[in-house]
Design an enzyme around this catalytic site. Structure first.
Site, PDB file in Angstrom:
ATOM      1  CG  HIS A  45       0.001   0.096   2.564  1.00  0.00           C
ATOM      2  ND1 HIS A  45       0.539  -1.317   3.088  1.00  0.00           N
ATOM      3  CD2 HIS A  45       0.526   1.009   3.351  1.00  0.00           C
ATOM      4  CE1 HIS A  45       1.336  -0.711   4.105  1.00  0.00           C
ATOM      5  NE2 HIS A  45       0.984   0.326   4.466  1.00  0.00           N
ATOM      6  CB  THR A  48       3.294   5.897  -5.799  1.00  0.00           C
ATOM      7  OG1 THR A  48       3.825   6.626  -4.682  1.00  0.00           O
ATOM      8  CG2 THR A  48       2.225   6.896  -6.652  1.00  0.00           C
ATOM      9  NE  ARG A  49       5.369  -0.147  -2.502  1.00  0.00           N
ATOM     10  CZ  ARG A  49       4.577   0.130  -1.638  1.00  0.00           C
ATOM     11  NH1 ARG A  49       4.417   1.575  -1.725  1.00  0.00           N
ATOM     12  NH2 ARG A  49       4.308  -0.448  -0.398  1.00  0.00           N
ATOM     13  CE  LYS A 262       5.204   6.495  -1.245  1.00  0.00           C
ATOM     14  NZ  LYS A 262       4.626   5.445  -1.947  1.00  0.00           N
ATOM     15  CG  HIS A 267      16.782  -0.531   3.817  1.00  0.00           C
ATOM     16  ND1 HIS A 267      16.477  -1.777   3.896  1.00  0.00           N
ATOM     17  CD2 HIS A 267      17.691  -0.494   2.924  1.00  0.00           C
ATOM     18  CE1 HIS A 267      16.724  -2.425   2.970  1.00  0.00           C
ATOM     19  NE2 HIS A 267      17.317  -1.634   2.284  1.00  0.00           N
ATOM     20  CB  CYS A 311       4.912   0.420   4.563  1.00  0.00           C
ATOM     21  SG  CYS A 311       4.741  -0.575   3.051  1.00  0.00           S
ATOM     22  CE  LYS A 344      11.725  -1.229  -9.145  1.00  0.00           C
ATOM     23  NZ  LYS A 344      11.721  -1.797  -7.776  1.00  0.00           N
TER      24      LYS A 344
HETATM   25  C1  LIG Z   1       7.056   1.802   2.110  1.00  0.00           C
HETATM   26  C2  LIG Z   1       7.826   0.765   0.928  1.00  0.00           C
HETATM   27  C3  LIG Z   1       7.980   1.255  -0.072  1.00  0.00           C
HETATM   28  C4  LIG Z   1       8.379   0.301  -1.175  1.00  0.00           C
HETATM   29  N1  LIG Z   1       8.828   1.019  -2.327  1.00  0.00           N
HETATM   30  C5  LIG Z   1       8.943   0.270  -3.559  1.00  0.00           C
HETATM   31  C6  LIG Z   1       8.898   0.588  -4.796  1.00  0.00           C
HETATM   32  O1  LIG Z   1       9.148   1.976  -4.912  1.00  0.00           O
HETATM   33  N2  LIG Z   1       9.117  -0.255  -5.584  1.00  0.00           N
HETATM   34  C7  LIG Z   1       9.134  -1.421  -5.678  1.00  0.00           C
HETATM   35  O2  LIG Z   1       9.174  -2.169  -6.782  1.00  0.00           O
HETATM   36  N3  LIG Z   1       9.011  -2.056  -4.736  1.00  0.00           N
HETATM   37  C8  LIG Z   1       8.896  -1.090  -3.409  1.00  0.00           C
HETATM   38  N4  LIG Z   1       8.742  -1.765  -2.312  1.00  0.00           N
HETATM   39  C9  LIG Z   1       8.511  -3.371  -1.986  1.00  0.00           C
HETATM   40  C10 LIG Z   1       7.107  -3.941  -2.567  1.00  0.00           C
HETATM   41  O3  LIG Z   1       5.930  -3.016  -1.989  1.00  0.00           O
HETATM   42  C11 LIG Z   1       7.025  -5.117  -2.070  1.00  0.00           C
HETATM   43  O4  LIG Z   1       8.006  -5.896  -2.526  1.00  0.00           O
HETATM   44  C12 LIG Z   1       5.576  -5.983  -2.166  1.00  0.00           C
HETATM   45  O5  LIG Z   1       4.354  -5.144  -1.964  1.00  0.00           O
HETATM   46  C13 LIG Z   1       5.520  -7.268  -1.577  1.00  0.00           C
HETATM   47  O6  LIG Z   1       4.092  -7.837  -1.897  1.00  0.00           O
HETATM   48  P1  LIG Z   1       3.652  -9.068  -1.125  1.00  0.00           P
HETATM   49  O7  LIG Z   1       2.500  -9.460  -1.907  1.00  0.00           O
HETATM   50  O8  LIG Z   1       4.933 -10.035  -0.960  1.00  0.00           O
HETATM   51  O9  LIG Z   1       3.595  -8.892   0.483  1.00  0.00           O
HETATM   52  P2  LIG Z   1       2.252  -8.290   1.045  1.00  0.00           P
HETATM   53  O10 LIG Z   1       1.708  -7.196   0.276  1.00  0.00           O
HETATM   54  O11 LIG Z   1       2.456  -7.592   2.465  1.00  0.00           O
HETATM   55  O12 LIG Z   1       1.166  -9.289   0.987  1.00  0.00           O
HETATM   56  C14 LIG Z   1       1.106 -10.452   1.879  1.00  0.00           C
HETATM   57  C15 LIG Z   1      -0.277 -10.715   2.260  1.00  0.00           C
HETATM   58  O13 LIG Z   1      -0.454 -11.872   2.915  1.00  0.00           O
HETATM   59  C16 LIG Z   1      -1.163 -11.912   3.817  1.00  0.00           C
HETATM   60  N5  LIG Z   1      -1.350 -12.824   5.019  1.00  0.00           N
HETATM   61  C17 LIG Z   1      -0.327 -12.807   5.672  1.00  0.00           C
HETATM   62  N6  LIG Z   1      -0.560 -14.043   6.567  1.00  0.00           N
HETATM   63  C18 LIG Z   1      -1.600 -14.306   6.257  1.00  0.00           C
HETATM   64  C19 LIG Z   1      -2.579 -15.324   6.994  1.00  0.00           C
HETATM   65  N7  LIG Z   1      -2.055 -15.961   8.116  1.00  0.00           N
HETATM   66  N8  LIG Z   1      -3.880 -15.651   6.279  1.00  0.00           N
HETATM   67  C20 LIG Z   1      -4.238 -15.023   5.306  1.00  0.00           C
HETATM   68  N9  LIG Z   1      -3.372 -14.048   4.647  1.00  0.00           N
HETATM   69  C21 LIG Z   1      -2.198 -13.839   5.361  1.00  0.00           C
HETATM   70  C22 LIG Z   1      -1.342 -10.428   4.312  1.00  0.00           C
HETATM   71  O14 LIG Z   1      -2.534  -9.928   4.860  1.00  0.00           O
HETATM   72  C23 LIG Z   1      -0.823  -9.691   3.088  1.00  0.00           C
HETATM   73  O15 LIG Z   1      -2.018  -9.196   2.453  1.00  0.00           O
HETATM   74  C24 LIG Z   1       8.084  -0.963  -1.098  1.00  0.00           C
HETATM   75  C25 LIG Z   1       7.789  -1.550   0.274  1.00  0.00           C
HETATM   76  C26 LIG Z   1       7.615  -0.717   1.096  1.00  0.00           C
HETATM   77  C27 LIG Z   1       6.989  -1.343   2.435  1.00  0.00           C
END
Ligand SMILES: Cc1cc2nc3c(=O)[nH]c(=O)nc-3n(C[C@H](O)[C@H](O)[C@H](O)COP(=O)(O)OP(=O)(O)OC[C@H]3O[C@@H](n4cnc5c(N)ncnc54)[C@H](O)[C@@H]3O)c2cc1C
Length: 378
Positions: A45, A48-49, A262, A267, A311, A344
Site C-alpha cells: 500500500h 505509489t511504487r 511523497k 530502509h 509499511c 515493480k
Molecule cells: C514503504 C515501501 C516502499 C516500497 N517501495 C517500492 C518501490 O518503490 N518499488 C518496488 O518495486 N517495490 C517497493 N517496495 C516493495 C514492495 O512493495 C513489496 O516487495 C511488495 O509489496 C511485496 O508484496 P507481497 O505480496 O509479497 O507482500 P504483502 O503485500 O504484505 O502481502 C502479503 C499478504 O499476505 C497476507 N497474509 C499474511 N499472513 C496471512 C494469513 N495467515 N492468512 C491470510 N493472509 C495472510 C497479508 O495480509 C498480506 O495481504 C516497497 C515496500 C514498502 C513497504
C-alpha cells in the site's frame, strides 16, 4: 469445492499476480487473504511504487523488469485503467556511490536509454533539486511509478474474471504438506491443494515454521510533504527520484492525487519488528529521518506533512528475493519478493510462480532467488 490445483496464501501484490496468472492458465485456483486486498497492514500500500529499468541493485534484474513492463501494460489494457506513469527517474549521488555506479553498470550492460547529468545540469532541468557540487545523476526516461492499490485491485479483478476463487477476511492458521498435496487450515475450515504458493509477506516465517527462511521484517515510513512552492512539481516537470546523500538513500514521487510530494528513506531506521505488533503511528524521529533529506535536497517541498503511513519490508541478508520450491516439500512454493524493491516485478513474478506451480520450472532466470544460497556448504 474444497480441493484446488493451487492455493495462494496471501493476496498482496505478489499473491494477486500469481492468482491472476494461474487463473489465466485455466488452473483451479483459490486465493486466501486475512484482510481486504489493498489494505494498509502489509507491504503493498501507500499510493505509489517506483518502476525503473536500469537496476542499481544488480544488472541481472533487468530482463525481469523488462518483462514486468510488458505485463503491466497488458494489465492496463485488460483493466481499462492507467496503472503505470512514465515520468522518468533521476538517480542522484556521488559518482562512485552504490546508486549511481550501480545504475550506470546496469544501463551500460543492457544498453538502456539513459543520460548522465552533472549537479548543475540536474538542477537546471529539475529546479526543485539542490545538490552538492560532486553529485551526478543518471536519468532513465522509461522510469516512473505504478499506482499501488489500483494495481493490486486490477490484478485481483482480472484474476476473478479469469475464474479464480477468492476468500478474504479468512486467516490461514497452518500449512500442512502431505505426500502429493497440501492441507491449508484456516479459521473457517480446511482446504486441500496440489500445490500451495505462500506469498504472505511479513508473515511468511509464521506460516512456514519448519522451513528456515532468513527473513527479517522492518518498519518503514512514507511521508507526503505539502510543497512550499508547487511550481517545480507541476505535472511533467518533476521525475521520480532516488538520492544517495549524507542522510542515506531517499526516494520520492511527483504529486499523485493529493498535490503532495511523497518521500521516504530506503530502509528507514532499519528497525526489526513483529508484524503483529509494531508502532504504526508517525513520530518525530520518523519525521527527522525523512525531512533532513527534503530540507537539504528538495527545499521547495519542505512544507507541512499532509499524511504519513508505515509499511513493512521483509528483507533477506543479501537483499535479493526468495522465490523457490521448498526442497523438503516441493509442493510448497515460497514467494518473498520484497527486500523493499519487489512491487515493480509483480506480474513477472506471478508468471514465475505460475510456472513453478504448473510445470515445476520457469524460463526466467531465478537462480539468484534460490533458497539454496542460504545453505552452508561446509
Ligand atoms: C514503504 C515501501 C516502499 C516500497 N517501495 C517500492 C518501490 O518503490 N518499488 C518496488 O518495486 N517495490 C517497493 N517496495 C516493495 C514492495 O512493495 C513489496 O516487495 C511488495 O509489496 C511485496 O508484496 P507481497 O505480496 O509479497 O507482500 P504483502 O503485500 O504484505 O502481502 C502479503 C499478504 O499476505 C497476507 N497474509 C499474511 N499472513 C496471512 C494469513 N495467515 N492468512 C491470510 N493472509 C495472510 C497479508 O495480509 C498480506 O495481504 C516497497 C515496500 C514498502 C513497504
Amino acid at each position: 469445492m474444497n480441493h484446488f490445483d493451487v492455493v495462494v496464501c496471501g493476496l498482496g501484490v505478489m499473491g494477486c499476480a500469481a492468482l491472476h496468472e494461474l487463473a489465466r492458465r485455466g488452473q483451479r485456483v483459490l486465493g486466501i487473504e486475512r484482510f481486504t486486498p489493498g489494505h494498509d497492514r502489509g507491504s503493498s500500500h501507500g499510493s505509489t511504487r517506483i518502476i525503473r529499468l536500469s537496476y542499481f541493485e544488480h544488472p541481472s534484474y533487468v530482463p525481469l523488469v523488462r518483462r514486468a513492463y510488458a505485463l503491466w501494460q497488458e494489465l492496463e489494457q485488460a483493466s481499462g485503467q492507467q496503472l503505470l506513469y512514465v515520468t522518468g527517474v533521476a538517480e542522484m549521488g556521488p559518482p562512485d556511490g552504490t546508486l549511481v555506479a550501480g545504475t550506470l553498470a546496469a544501463a551500460r550492460q543492457h544498453e538502456l536509454r539513459h543520460e548522465v547529468l552533472s549537479d548543475s545540469e540536474l538542477m537546471h532541468r529539475y529546479p526543485a533539486f539542490r545538490l552538492p557540487a560532486n553529485f551526478v545523476g543518471v536519468v532513465q526516461p522509461d522510469g516512473g511509478y505504478l499506482a499501488a492499490e489500483r494495481s493490486v485491485e486490477a490484478l485481483m479483478t482480472q484474476a476473478r474474471r479469469a475464474g479464480a476463487s477468492v476468500r478474504t477476511g479468512e486467516t490461514i492458521k497452518a500449512i500442512e504438506p502431505h505426500p502429493g498435496q497440501v492441507r491449508i487450515v484456516t479459521d473457517s475450515g480446511v482446504v486441500e491443494a496440489g500445490t500451495v504458493i505462500v506469498a504472505a509477506g511479513a508473515w511468511l516465517n509464521s506460516l512456514l515454521p519448519d522451513v528456515t527462511l532468513p527473513l527479517r521484517v522492518t518498519r518503514q515510513v512514507m511521508a507526503w510533504f505539502t510543497p512550499i512552492d508547487p511550481a517545480p512539481f507541476a505535472p511533467g516537470h518533476f521525475p521520480v527520484f532516488l538520492i544517495e546523500s549524507r542522510h542515506g538513500m531517499h526516494y520520492g514521487f511527483p504529486p499523485f492525487g493529493n498535490g503532495a510530494v511523497k518521500v521516504a528513506k530506503h530502509h528507514h531506521a532499519n528497525q526489526t519488528v513483529d508484524p503483529e505488533n509494531y508502532d504504526r503511528t508517525f513520530n518525530s524521529d520518523d519525521e527527522k529521518l525523512i525531512r533532513a533529506a527534503v530540507a537539504d535536497h528538495l527545499p521547495s517541498a519542505n512544507g507541512q506533512i499532509l499524511n504519513a503511513q508505515t509499511c513493512l519490508y521483509t528483507v533477506t541478508p543479501d537483499g535479493d528475493f526468495i522465490i523457490d520450491r521448498v526442497p523438503e516439500f516441493p509442493q510448497v512454493i515460497v514467494a518473498s519478493p520484497c527486500s523493499g524493491h519487489g512491487f515493480k516485478f509483480a506480474p513477472a513474478i506471478g508468471e514465475i510462480l505460475a510456472d513453478l506451480a504448473t510445470v515445476g520450472s520457469t524460463r526466467h532466470d531465478i537462480s539468484r532467488f534460490s533458497l539454496k544460497r542460504f545453505c552452508r556448504s561446509d
